[in-house]
Scaffold this active site. Structure first.
Site, PDB file in Angstrom:
ATOM      1  N   LYS A  30      39.514  37.211  41.059  1.00 40.78           N
ATOM      2  CA  LYS A  30      40.740  37.529  41.800  1.00 40.78           C
ATOM      3  C   LYS A  30      41.945  37.665  40.858  1.00 40.78           C
ATOM      4  O   LYS A  30      41.795  37.587  39.645  1.00 40.78           O
ATOM      5  CB  LYS A  30      40.959  36.474  42.885  1.00 40.78           C
ATOM      6  CG  LYS A  30      39.749  36.284  43.818  1.00 40.78           C
ATOM      7  CD  LYS A  30      39.409  37.539  44.634  1.00 40.78           C
ATOM      8  CE  LYS A  30      38.028  37.497  45.259  1.00 40.78           C
ATOM      9  NZ  LYS A  30      37.847  36.601  46.369  1.00 40.78           N
TER      10      LYS A  30
HETATM   11  C1  LIG Z   1      36.795  36.183  47.406  1.00 38.27           C
HETATM   12  C2  LIG Z   1      37.030  36.388  48.846  1.00 38.27           C
HETATM   13  C3  LIG Z   1      36.990  35.339  49.779  1.00 38.27           C
HETATM   14  C4  LIG Z   1      36.453  33.981  49.467  1.00 38.27           C
HETATM   15  O1  LIG Z   1      37.059  33.342  48.449  1.00 38.27           O
HETATM   16  P1  LIG Z   1      36.315  32.176  47.646  1.00 38.27           P
HETATM   17  O2  LIG Z   1      37.440  31.584  46.865  1.00 38.27           O
HETATM   18  O3  LIG Z   1      35.265  32.804  46.796  1.00 38.27           O
HETATM   19  O4  LIG Z   1      35.752  31.227  48.640  1.00 38.27           O
HETATM   20  C5  LIG Z   1      37.361  35.609  51.086  1.00 38.27           C
HETATM   21  N1  LIG Z   1      37.710  36.839  51.472  1.00 38.27           N
HETATM   22  C6  LIG Z   1      37.719  37.885  50.628  1.00 38.27           C
HETATM   23  C7  LIG Z   1      38.144  39.210  51.134  1.00 38.27           C
HETATM   24  C8  LIG Z   1      37.368  37.695  49.292  1.00 38.27           C
HETATM   25  O5  LIG Z   1      37.353  38.746  48.454  1.00 38.27           O
END
Ligand SMILES: *Cc1c(COP(=O)(O)O)cnc(C)c1O
Length: 395
Positions: free
Chosen positions: A195
């Protein structure tokens, strides 16, 4: 025409370029080391510092750190008092956590189709999916491009619904000049390594509603009514469990990393935008590709760079193009398989063929590598490989 690596030719790169990657510098290491040498490893001063920094950055009044983006979505659902009998409208294409969180609280996800330009939830289809049981709309700023937030807000206001924005892709995105973070009732972030910034694992719930924030704070800490610091101050051992919460706390170690990462995130955003600009320049006009576009008044955070193949202009399938690009050592990916297609959802009775735009567009998407530490040479390699592969398969 050079021979494709998949046919035994020389790959464009000698080592695989990943589709995403975290940026960790010495200042991150120092920040984490300082916590490891301090008195607090978890729930110490770095949690509040990180929460405050994200709140200031996004303009949200309240920020509550949790240990994953998925936990943030679960907490948001619970804090919004969504439960059995309620329906939550969610986009048919997202990471599965966007729909799983609805199941966690015993509610029912109702999938909506996407707008063909942004691949974000289509407000027109949200209207069609409303029922007397609809309690909330969960929206995802796919690839970092903001949803049609005003239209979604208008629907929610008219029908008394809550809007939860899964902003796992969109920290730093702006919509009509406003930062993502306080656009909707509740916003959630993820700090997974792919992210915009990372804490290893981590997430956050943002809101302007103090009541929601209080419920999330309790939920991440077993449903306890007072936190440890308040108890220490009062010199009391007493606590009560007022709700069934979880241990969703984000440690100080991770929060220190988050603080140090956030300080660099604008620079990284700029780099992502520059990379998107280079892709746009180099690939515009290639008839085999549809490139991602930004709507007016929207600035994407470019979490992903998702191109679409014009399948009628090539002799290969998406799978073949994907495999050929991987053979060139370009770490392409696909975001995402429609959630209702997953076995768990099929077992719950969800059927294929209900979201024509999502299911059609899914068949032709490919994500090209996109992360701030990509060099200009990395970007050029991706372009070379894409042109090489599509050139070989052009019909
Ligand atoms: C990465 C992601 C999540 C979940 O996040 P985590 O930190 O991996 O639990 C939820 N929604 C979207 C759209 C994502 O890309």
């Amino acid at each position: 025409m050079t021979k494709l690596a998949i046919d035994g030719g020389t790959p464009v790169r000698s080592a695989m370029l990943p589709y995403a990657r975290q940026c960790i510098d010495d200042d991150d290491l120092h920040a984490v080391e300082a916590v490891l040498k301090s008195n607090w490893l978890t729930t110490g001063p770095k949690v509040a510092e990180f929460e405050g920094a994200v709140a200031r950055y996004t303009g949200a009044a309240e920020a509550v750190a949790v240990n994953t983006g998925t936990a943030a979505l679960h907490a948001a659902m619970w804090a919004a008092r969504i439960g059995p009998g309620d329906e939550v409208i969610v986009p048919a294409i997202s990471f599965v956590a966007s729909a799983n969180c609805v199941l966690y609280v015993g509610a029912t996800p109702v999938f909506a189709d996407l707008s063909p330009d942004t691949l974000n939830i289509d407000p027109e289809d949200v209207l069609r999916k409303l029922t007397p049981r609809t309690k909330a709309i969960l929206v995802v700023d796919f690839a970092g491009h903001p949803c049609d937030h005003d239209a979604l807000r208008a629907i929610a206001d008219k029908h008394g619904l809550i809007v939860i924005e899964d902003a796992a892709h969109s920290l730093g995105t702006t919509y009509k000049g406003k930062q993502v973070g306080a656009l909707q009732d509740i916003t959630t972030l993820s700090f997974h390594p792919v992210k915009q910034l990372t804490t290893g694992e981590g997430g956050m719930v943002l809101t302007n509603d103090a009541g929601i924030a209080k419920r999330v704070r309790s939920f991440r800490h077993h449903g306890i009514d007072v936190d440890l610091h308040a108890r220490n101050k009062a010199n009391s051992w007493e606590y009560d469990i007022v709700d069934l919460g979880f241990n969703y706390r984000l440690p100080d170690i991770n929060c220190a990393l988050g603080v140090s990462q956030l300080a660099k995130s604008d620079r990284w955003l700029e780099r992502r935008r520059a990379i998107a600009g280079r892709y746009q320049e180099a690939l515009r006009g290639v008839p085999m590709l549809q490139l991602p576009e930004q709507r007016a008044d929207c600035i994407s955070a470019w979490h992903l760079y998702v191109v679409r193949l014009n399948l009628d202009t090539i002799t290969a399938s998406r799978s073949q193009v994907f495999a050929a690009l991987r053979a060139e050592n370009i770490g392409v990916n696909v975001h995402y398989i429609p959630i209702p297609w997953m076995t768990h959802y099929a077992n719950l009775g969800y059927k294929r063929g209900q979201q024509p735009v999502a299911e059609r567009e899914y068949e032709r998407v490919i994500s090209l590598p996109m992360y701030p530490s990509m060099t200009d040479q990395d970007v050029a390699d991706v372009v070379t490989a894409v042109l090489k592969v599509l050139g070989a398969y052009s019909s």
